[in-house]
Design a protein around this motif. Sequence first.
Motif, PDB file in Angstrom:
ATOM      1  N   LEU A 174       0.845  -1.198   0.000  1.00 50.74           N
ATOM      2  CA  LEU A 174       0.000   0.000   0.000  1.00 50.74           C
ATOM      3  C   LEU A 174       0.881   1.249   0.000  1.00 50.74           C
ATOM      4  O   LEU A 174       1.844   1.345   0.767  1.00 50.74           O
ATOM      5  CB  LEU A 174      -0.911  -0.002   1.234  1.00 50.74           C
ATOM      6  N   LEU A 175       0.548   2.228  -0.854  1.00 52.07           N
ATOM      7  CA  LEU A 175       1.367   3.434  -0.982  1.00 52.07           C
ATOM      8  C   LEU A 175       0.678   4.672  -0.408  1.00 52.07           C
ATOM      9  O   LEU A 175       1.273   5.425   0.356  1.00 52.07           O
ATOM     10  CB  LEU A 175       1.716   3.682  -2.452  1.00 52.07           C
ATOM     11  N   TYR A 176      -0.582   4.899  -0.776  1.00 52.35           N
ATOM     12  CA  TYR A 176      -1.302   6.059  -0.251  1.00 52.35           C
ATOM     13  C   TYR A 176      -2.804   5.857  -0.399  1.00 52.35           C
ATOM     14  O   TYR A 176      -3.270   4.946  -1.098  1.00 52.35           O
ATOM     15  CB  TYR A 176      -0.866   7.352  -0.948  1.00 52.35           C
ATOM     16  N   ILE A 177      -3.550   6.747   0.267  1.00 51.91           N
ATOM     17  CA  ILE A 177      -5.009   6.772   0.181  1.00 51.91           C
ATOM     18  C   ILE A 177      -5.403   8.078  -0.497  1.00 51.91           C
ATOM     19  O   ILE A 177      -4.830   9.135  -0.220  1.00 51.91           O
ATOM     20  CB  ILE A 177      -5.659   6.692   1.575  1.00 51.91           C
ATOM     21  N   GLU A 178      -6.379   8.015  -1.388  1.00 49.71           N
ATOM     22  CA  GLU A 178      -6.778   9.201  -2.142  1.00 49.71           C
ATOM     23  C   GLU A 178      -8.292   9.384  -2.092  1.00 49.71           C
ATOM     24  O   GLU A 178      -9.048   8.423  -2.256  1.00 49.71           O
ATOM     25  CB  GLU A 178      -6.325   9.085  -3.592  1.00 49.71           C
ATOM     26  N   ALA A 179      -8.712  10.634  -1.848  1.00 53.06           N
ATOM     27  CA  ALA A 179     -10.132  10.988  -1.881  1.00 53.06           C
ATOM     28  C   ALA A 179     -10.386  11.893  -3.077  1.00 53.06           C
ATOM     29  O   ALA A 179      -9.601  12.804  -3.357  1.00 53.06           O
ATOM     30  CB  ALA A 179     -10.534  11.689  -0.595  1.00 53.06           C
ATOM     31  N   LYS A 180     -11.481  11.638  -3.784  1.00 55.97           N
ATOM     32  CA  LYS A 180     -11.871  12.463  -4.923  1.00 55.97           C
ATOM     33  C   LYS A 180     -13.277  12.998  -4.682  1.00 55.97           C
ATOM     34  O   LYS A 180     -14.159  12.268  -4.223  1.00 55.97           O
ATOM     35  CB  LYS A 180     -11.847  11.656  -6.220  1.00 55.97           C
ATOM     36  N   TYR A 181     -13.468  14.282  -5.006  1.00 54.35           N
ATOM     37  CA  TYR A 181     -14.795  14.873  -4.833  1.00 54.35           C
ATOM     38  C   TYR A 181     -14.957  16.050  -5.782  1.00 54.35           C
ATOM     39  O   TYR A 181     -13.984  16.606  -6.292  1.00 54.35           O
ATOM     40  CB  TYR A 181     -15.022  15.304  -3.381  1.00 54.35           C
ATOM     41  N   ARG A 182     -16.209  16.416  -6.012  1.00 53.04           N
ATOM     42  CA  ARG A 182     -16.531  17.493  -6.943  1.00 53.04           C
ATOM     43  C   ARG A 182     -17.397  18.536  -6.232  1.00 53.04           C
ATOM     44  O   ARG A 182     -18.351  18.190  -5.521  1.00 53.04           O
ATOM     45  CB  ARG A 182     -17.285  16.947  -8.157  1.00 53.04           C
TER      46      ARG A 182
ATOM     47  N   ASN B 285     -15.639  22.164 -10.119  1.00 57.77           N
ATOM     48  CA  ASN B 285     -14.229  21.895  -9.848  1.00 57.77           C
ATOM     49  C   ASN B 285     -14.066  20.562  -9.125  1.00 57.77           C
ATOM     50  O   ASN B 285     -14.795  20.264  -8.172  1.00 57.77           O
ATOM     51  CB  ASN B 285     -13.629  23.015  -8.997  1.00 57.77           C
ATOM     52  N   GLU B 286     -13.102  19.763  -9.590  1.00 59.51           N
ATOM     53  CA  GLU B 286     -12.803  18.478  -8.966  1.00 59.51           C
ATOM     54  C   GLU B 286     -11.511  18.577  -8.171  1.00 59.51           C
ATOM     55  O   GLU B 286     -10.568  19.254  -8.583  1.00 59.51           O
ATOM     56  CB  GLU B 286     -12.674  17.383 -10.031  1.00 59.51           C
ATOM     57  N   PHE B 287     -11.469  17.878  -7.042  1.00 61.72           N
ATOM     58  CA  PHE B 287     -10.288  17.925  -6.189  1.00 61.72           C
ATOM     59  C   PHE B 287      -9.902  16.524  -5.737  1.00 61.72           C
ATOM     60  O   PHE B 287     -10.752  15.629  -5.628  1.00 61.72           O
ATOM     61  CB  PHE B 287     -10.545  18.810  -4.962  1.00 61.72           C
ATOM     62  N   LYS B 288      -8.598  16.365  -5.504  1.00 67.03           N
ATOM     63  CA  LYS B 288      -8.061  15.126  -4.958  1.00 67.03           C
ATOM     64  C   LYS B 288      -7.266  15.459  -3.699  1.00 67.03           C
ATOM     65  O   LYS B 288      -6.548  16.459  -3.659  1.00 67.03           O
ATOM     66  CB  LYS B 288      -7.133  14.435  -5.963  1.00 67.03           C
ATOM     67  N   VAL B 289      -7.400  14.614  -2.698  1.00 67.13           N
ATOM     68  CA  VAL B 289      -6.628  14.762  -1.468  1.00 67.13           C
ATOM     69  C   VAL B 289      -5.995  13.420  -1.154  1.00 67.13           C
ATOM     70  O   VAL B 289      -6.665  12.381  -1.220  1.00 67.13           O
ATOM     71  CB  VAL B 289      -7.519  15.212  -0.286  1.00 67.13           C
TER      72      VAL B 289
ATOM     73  N   TYR C 220     -22.532  15.979   0.131  1.00 63.46           N
ATOM     74  CA  TYR C 220     -21.670  15.695  -1.017  1.00 63.46           C
ATOM     75  C   TYR C 220     -21.121  14.274  -0.914  1.00 63.46           C
ATOM     76  O   TYR C 220     -20.929  13.746   0.189  1.00 63.46           O
ATOM     77  CB  TYR C 220     -20.498  16.673  -1.070  1.00 63.46           C
ATOM     78  N   ASN C 221     -20.843  13.680  -2.074  1.00 60.59           N
ATOM     79  CA  ASN C 221     -20.235  12.353  -2.132  1.00 60.59           C
ATOM     80  C   ASN C 221     -18.718  12.481  -2.248  1.00 60.59           C
ATOM     81  O   ASN C 221     -18.209  13.310  -3.007  1.00 60.59           O
ATOM     82  CB  ASN C 221     -20.764  11.566  -3.328  1.00 60.59           C
ATOM     83  N   VAL C 222     -18.021  11.645  -1.510  1.00 62.18           N
ATOM     84  CA  VAL C 222     -16.565  11.568  -1.581  1.00 62.18           C
ATOM     85  C   VAL C 222     -16.189  10.113  -1.819  1.00 62.18           C
ATOM     86  O   VAL C 222     -16.651   9.218  -1.096  1.00 62.18           O
ATOM     87  CB  VAL C 222     -15.903  12.077  -0.285  1.00 62.18           C
ATOM     88  N   ASP C 223     -15.385   9.861  -2.846  1.00 56.77           N
ATOM     89  CA  ASP C 223     -14.896   8.513  -3.145  1.00 56.77           C
ATOM     90  C   ASP C 223     -13.474   8.370  -2.615  1.00 56.77           C
ATOM     91  O   ASP C 223     -12.601   9.200  -2.918  1.00 56.77           O
ATOM     92  CB  ASP C 223     -14.907   8.253  -4.650  1.00 56.77           C
TER      93      ASP C 223
END
Length: 404
Positions: free
Chosen positions: A62-70, A75-79, A99-102
Amino acid sequence: MKFNIHLVVLALGIIVFAGCSQDQNQPISNDGIAPGKIIEAVVTNIPGGAIIKYTPPSDEDLLYIEAKYRLKNGNEFKVRSSVYSDTLVVKGFGDTDTYNVDIYSVDRSENVSEPLKVEVAPLTPPIENIFKTINMRKTFGGVNITWENEDSDPIAVILSASTKEEGPDGPLEVIETFYSDAPSGKQSVRGFDTDAYRFRARIRDRWGNFSAYKDVVINPYFESKLDKGLFKEVILPGDVKQTEPWNPNGGSSIPRLWDENTDSRLVGFNGDMPDNYTYTFDLGVLASLSRMKFWQFTQGDGYYLYFDAQYRKFEIWGASELNVSGGWEGWTLLKDYEVVKPSGLPEGLGSYTNEDKEIAFAGHDIEFGLDIPKVRYIRIKVKSTFSGLDWGSCGEMTFWGDIN
């Protein structure tokens, strides 16, 4: 023969280097197997965002965890968070809707898991709290706007105004945008006559969200800039001689106050702050003053701003007739003023933000009360400097008012 061997070695080196260059941005290995899905997540909503605490999968690569949301503005963002963390913070939501966050897990081969879908319902965003504090009022030649920004979020304050020709019910045009991350803001826009104008303010945050509009219709107070060609030096008993920098025995530098050059400065070396550091000059005309602008000296692209001998606290006194004795009879205190660094950064050489610098270069706006008497003579009393020195220096002063 040696020459040929060298060519072969060089060619092999080029081939190896080229091969490395082509692959340098690729994963070291790719097993094609996606990591496990995030097991669970707990959401804590915050103003304009949410804190998401999760349980990561147990994959060794495992390298990292990423969240995507709009956001609603498209505008779309990744954290991302590292493998050593169990928390993500998502920000930038402009309202309190859901809001939904994946959330994905990503391994060292850049394989991506199936998303864990979570819902966030942010609390009231900072932009709305800032908007509620906006206050606009009429001032001399225009409008004054203030706001509070307790969390020092980077914002843009967009100010629009109607035109003289169309009137307050006509279309509005953007006249100024103020960028700030200071805990509070105060700005004025001038250049308007006494007709009625509609002014409109709106806030934009760094995520591209906009607040609602706030409108006000006002008739600005009249003012005109005083003619600096009429200004003259006055020397009263007890005044501190203002000289050329680093030349106490040189000529007077008071005329530098009105030479339209903030790089040139006046310097007074022999004062006794806060009680006995004064100098005087003649505006050349009797006027009902509305405001003045004061500039720190800006030599070296602002090298000494908010530092050294720059005035921190000073008083502006006025009189219609000159008391040649040097006493204070006949003088009226027009303003007790302190130069404030908007960022609140501690004192020090170069300790200021771009916003601090922009405000200093634009000049510190000092408004006088509506009930002050007409004056012709100005007396400056310096009470302290930024570095606590007993001598002071400044760059320029400009005055506005009504001479009729």
